[in-house]
Write a protein that holds these residues in place. Sequence first.
Motif, PDB file in Angstrom:
ATOM      1  N   ASN A  40     -25.339  -8.536  53.188  1.00 63.49           N
ATOM      2  CA  ASN A  40     -26.674  -8.328  52.572  1.00 63.49           C
ATOM      3  C   ASN A  40     -26.742  -7.380  51.659  1.00 63.49           C
ATOM      4  O   ASN A  40     -25.801  -6.393  51.411  1.00 63.49           O
ATOM      5  CB  ASN A  40     -27.598  -7.639  53.773  1.00 63.49           C
ATOM      6  N   THR A 127     -27.125 -16.089  59.223  1.00 67.09           N
ATOM      7  CA  THR A 127     -27.989 -15.754  57.840  1.00 67.09           C
ATOM      8  C   THR A 127     -29.436 -15.403  58.252  1.00 67.09           C
ATOM      9  O   THR A 127     -30.206 -15.236  57.564  1.00 67.09           O
ATOM     10  CB  THR A 127     -27.676 -16.793  56.855  1.00 67.09           C
ATOM     11  N   SER A 131     -32.766 -11.914  56.855  1.00 64.39           N
ATOM     12  CA  SER A 131     -33.638 -12.697  55.933  1.00 64.39           C
ATOM     13  C   SER A 131     -34.870 -13.048  56.735  1.00 64.39           C
ATOM     14  O   SER A 131     -36.105 -13.274  56.391  1.00 64.39           O
ATOM     15  CB  SER A 131     -32.879 -13.711  55.360  1.00 64.39           C
ATOM     16  N   THR A 134     -37.276 -10.433  57.639  1.00 63.83           N
ATOM     17  CA  THR A 134     -37.875  -9.738  56.667  1.00 63.83           C
ATOM     18  C   THR A 134     -39.079 -10.658  56.149  1.00 63.83           C
ATOM     19  O   THR A 134     -40.200 -10.156  55.905  1.00 63.83           O
ATOM     20  CB  THR A 134     -36.883  -9.368  55.601  1.00 63.83           C
ATOM     21  N   GLY A 158     -32.290 -15.280  49.925  1.00 60.90           N
ATOM     22  CA  GLY A 158     -32.323 -15.483  51.052  1.00 60.90           C
ATOM     23  C   GLY A 158     -33.790 -15.231  51.794  1.00 60.90           C
ATOM     24  O   GLY A 158     -34.157 -16.280  52.632  1.00 60.90           O
ATOM     25  N   VAL A 159     -34.187 -14.077  51.276  1.00 62.25           N
ATOM     26  CA  VAL A 159     -35.585 -13.771  51.704  1.00 62.25           C
ATOM     27  C   VAL A 159     -36.732 -14.518  51.175  1.00 62.25           C
ATOM     28  O   VAL A 159     -37.475 -15.194  51.984  1.00 62.25           O
ATOM     29  CB  VAL A 159     -35.871 -12.283  51.525  1.00 62.25           C
ATOM     30  N   THR A 162     -36.639 -18.317  52.583  1.00 67.02           N
ATOM     31  CA  THR A 162     -37.181 -18.146  53.873  1.00 67.02           C
ATOM     32  C   THR A 162     -38.708 -18.270  53.925  1.00 67.02           C
ATOM     33  O   THR A 162     -39.469 -18.919  54.573  1.00 67.02           O
ATOM     34  CB  THR A 162     -36.609 -17.346  54.881  1.00 67.02           C
ATOM     35  N   ARG A 305     -25.971 -17.640  51.522  1.00 68.01           N
ATOM     36  CA  ARG A 305     -25.549 -16.491  51.870  1.00 68.01           C
ATOM     37  C   ARG A 305     -24.082 -16.333  51.891  1.00 68.01           C
ATOM     38  O   ARG A 305     -23.392 -17.560  52.334  1.00 68.01           O
ATOM     39  CB  ARG A 305     -26.046 -15.979  53.309  1.00 68.01           C
TER      40      ARG A 305
END
Length: 310
Positions: A40, A127, A131, A134, A158-159, A162, A305
């Motif tokens: 991260n 992963t 993510s 958050t 990643g965030v 998602t 990731r």
Amino acid sequence: MRAAIVRRFGGPDVIEIAEFPVGEPGRGQVRIAVAAAAVNRIDLSTRTGLLTEAGLLAPAETYSLGWDVAGVIDAVGPGVTGFAVGDRVVGLRDVLSAAGTYADSVVLDAGAVAPAPATVSLAEAATLPMSGLTADRSLALTGLRRGETLLVTGAAGGVGGTLLQLAALRGIRTVAVAGPDDRGIVESLGATWFVPRTDELAATVRAIVPGGVDGVVDAAVIGIGAHEALRGGGVFVALVAPFAPPALRGTRVIVQEVYADGGRLAELSALVEAGRLTLRVAETLPLSSAAQAHTRMAAGGVRGRLVLVP
């Protein structure tokens, strides 16, 4: 056991792999044999000293790396219920002074752990925690409802990725901001509209959504430029406190702080297992290549990731 640590701040070359005794779980804790640990950006901030400069991490002789973990429980402490030796789990280390997950083994509170989704590999499962939690908390903080509109910056990350999926599941329309080559990725993740990165973000978004969007989650840390795309009275969720814009035009600006929540993580894991939430791995590397992983992440452009596999 091996663990990646930092004794001084600097570039990726300061990361070293050191030997430590295997930890023993205390009351309410579990020990996980690490199968995978995702990398991260906050790990980069730990290594460079930015977290310490910001007063978020106390000065110490050594600093551990790694928040995300997936693996198999190999010991449980007194008072633990719901988990047993042999369980495949995911978890989040959110106490910066505790041992990190770039290691062969890690001890976590049982409340920070959830069953791993059975339909994906442990590398993919690793992963999810940072993510997923958050993105989920950020979306909840906007308070948006079905039919309302959310601007997501950094939508191919990643965030951001998602967020797009979780918003689509809830009927929330999304304007996804990412690199010009990322249109296919973000549309596959459920974006309603795609906007390539631009210095004229507010005008571009307002041409799509007259009057401005109802909410913003600023995963790319754009700040005021993204806030200008927000309607009066809307909600802006920032992920990095120093870059949160002022609450202009009656808006609310909220700084999201992720924390370990095993109950919610279990619900996200169930979404993955049901095929309703997709996880993306760019590459797996051995623990000894932690420095290489940091170099690649710092360079940008990674889609999915990077995951360390001890």
